[in-house]
Design a protein around this motif. Structure first.
Motif, PDB file in Angstrom:
ATOM      1  N   ILE A   4     -29.122  -1.099  15.792  1.00  0.00           N
ATOM      2  CA  ILE A   4     -30.357  -1.024  15.027  1.00  0.00           C
ATOM      3  C   ILE A   4     -30.062  -0.503  13.626  1.00  0.00           C
ATOM      4  O   ILE A   4     -29.313   0.462  13.447  1.00  0.00           O
ATOM      5  N   GLU A  25     -30.218   3.732  22.664  1.00  0.00           N
ATOM      6  CA  GLU A  25     -30.020   2.642  21.709  1.00  0.00           C
ATOM      7  C   GLU A  25     -28.725   2.857  20.912  1.00  0.00           C
ATOM      8  O   GLU A  25     -28.162   3.950  20.885  1.00  0.00           O
ATOM      9  N   ARG A  60     -32.169  -6.146  13.799  1.00  0.00           N
ATOM     10  CA  ARG A  60     -33.225  -5.297  14.357  1.00  0.00           C
ATOM     11  C   ARG A  60     -33.253  -4.019  13.525  1.00  0.00           C
ATOM     12  O   ARG A  60     -32.207  -3.483  13.165  1.00  0.00           O
ATOM     13  N   ILE A  62     -35.716  -0.311  12.147  1.00  0.00           N
ATOM     14  CA  ILE A  62     -36.813   0.630  12.324  1.00  0.00           C
ATOM     15  C   ILE A  62     -37.016   1.353  11.001  1.00  0.00           C
ATOM     16  O   ILE A  62     -36.049   1.683  10.304  1.00  0.00           O
ATOM     17  N   TRP A  83     -39.062  -5.506  14.326  1.00  0.00           N
ATOM     18  CA  TRP A  83     -39.155  -4.054  14.211  1.00  0.00           C
ATOM     19  C   TRP A  83     -39.081  -3.403  15.588  1.00  0.00           C
ATOM     20  O   TRP A  83     -39.767  -3.812  16.526  1.00  0.00           O
ATOM     21  N   VAL A  84     -38.260  -2.380  15.686  1.00  0.00           N
ATOM     22  CA  VAL A  84     -38.005  -1.686  16.952  1.00  0.00           C
ATOM     23  C   VAL A  84     -38.879  -0.438  17.034  1.00  0.00           C
ATOM     24  O   VAL A  84     -39.046   0.281  16.047  1.00  0.00           O
TER      25      VAL A  84
END
Length: 207
Positions: A4, A25, A60, A62, A83-84
């Protein structure tokens, strides 16, 4: 799929990274449009460069930025981004809670049944959200904030650290509630409200 990308390299990014890692993650690195931060490290992860890297396929990401307006601007700039969301395992989130894209729930937070959380919302450390609340897109409730049942926070509202909202109140879009304030009646959009009880002191500039 790669790890991410964390957008933003300030202090808020540290808490987002910690939450992602606790949730199992993988973090690839950080992106920030300030060249002075490029090549630096945040919690052992590199600041890889500018936000242009969000345009890579299969990315991905955030948004790790506390400012509600900036999160709105960036989410609208990259509408196709996957968007995570991130939920810390040491939070308590009921299975009936609806969580939007890009939202974060930090350690110690409690979110009770039938609450709806929009996109890119921040439920910060040790905040509590009781039953049937609605937190619209880009809302941020700061550490130690407490919402009683059926509170509605309209788009972009910000509640400062240690503030509280009584059952059923509505806080208008892009309003700001000061630290330690207690909201016992509805607040209009774009106001700044402080005190116990919280009273509007001034109107915020609208975009």
């Amino acid at each position: 799929m790669s790890g991410i990308l964390v957008v933003g390299a300030g202090g808020h990014a540290k808490v987002v990274i910690a939450t992602l890692l606790a949730a199992g993650e993988t973090v690839e690195g950080l992106l920030d449009d300030q060249p002075s931060r490029w090549g630096s490290m945040v919690l052992g992860y590199p600041v890889l460069g500018s936000l242009e890297q969000l345009e890579k396929p299969d990315s991905r990401a955030i948004l790790a930025i506390g400012n509600n307006r900036v999160r709105q601007t960036l989410s609208e700039r990259y509408p196709e981004m996957a968007w995570v969301s991130a939920v810390h395992p040491n939070s308590v989130v009921h299975s009936s809670v609806r969580l939007g894209a890009g939202s974060v729930i930090f350690a110690g937070a409690v979110v009770q049944p039938d609450t709806t959380i929009g996109n890119h919302v921040i439920v910060n450390t040790a905040a509590t959200v009781d039953h049937d609340c609605v937190l619209e897109d880009y809302v941020h409730i700061a550490p130690g904030t407490h919402l009683a049942g059926q509170v509605r926070l309209e788009q972009g509202a910000f509640l400062g650290i240690g503030s509280a909202a009584a059952p059923g109140v509505r806080v208008g879009a892009w309003a700001t509630v000061g630290a330690g304030s207690v909201v016992i009646r509805d607040l209009p959009p774009h106001c700044v409200a402080v005190g116990v009880p919280a009273r509007p002191r001034q109107a915020k500039d609208q975009p």
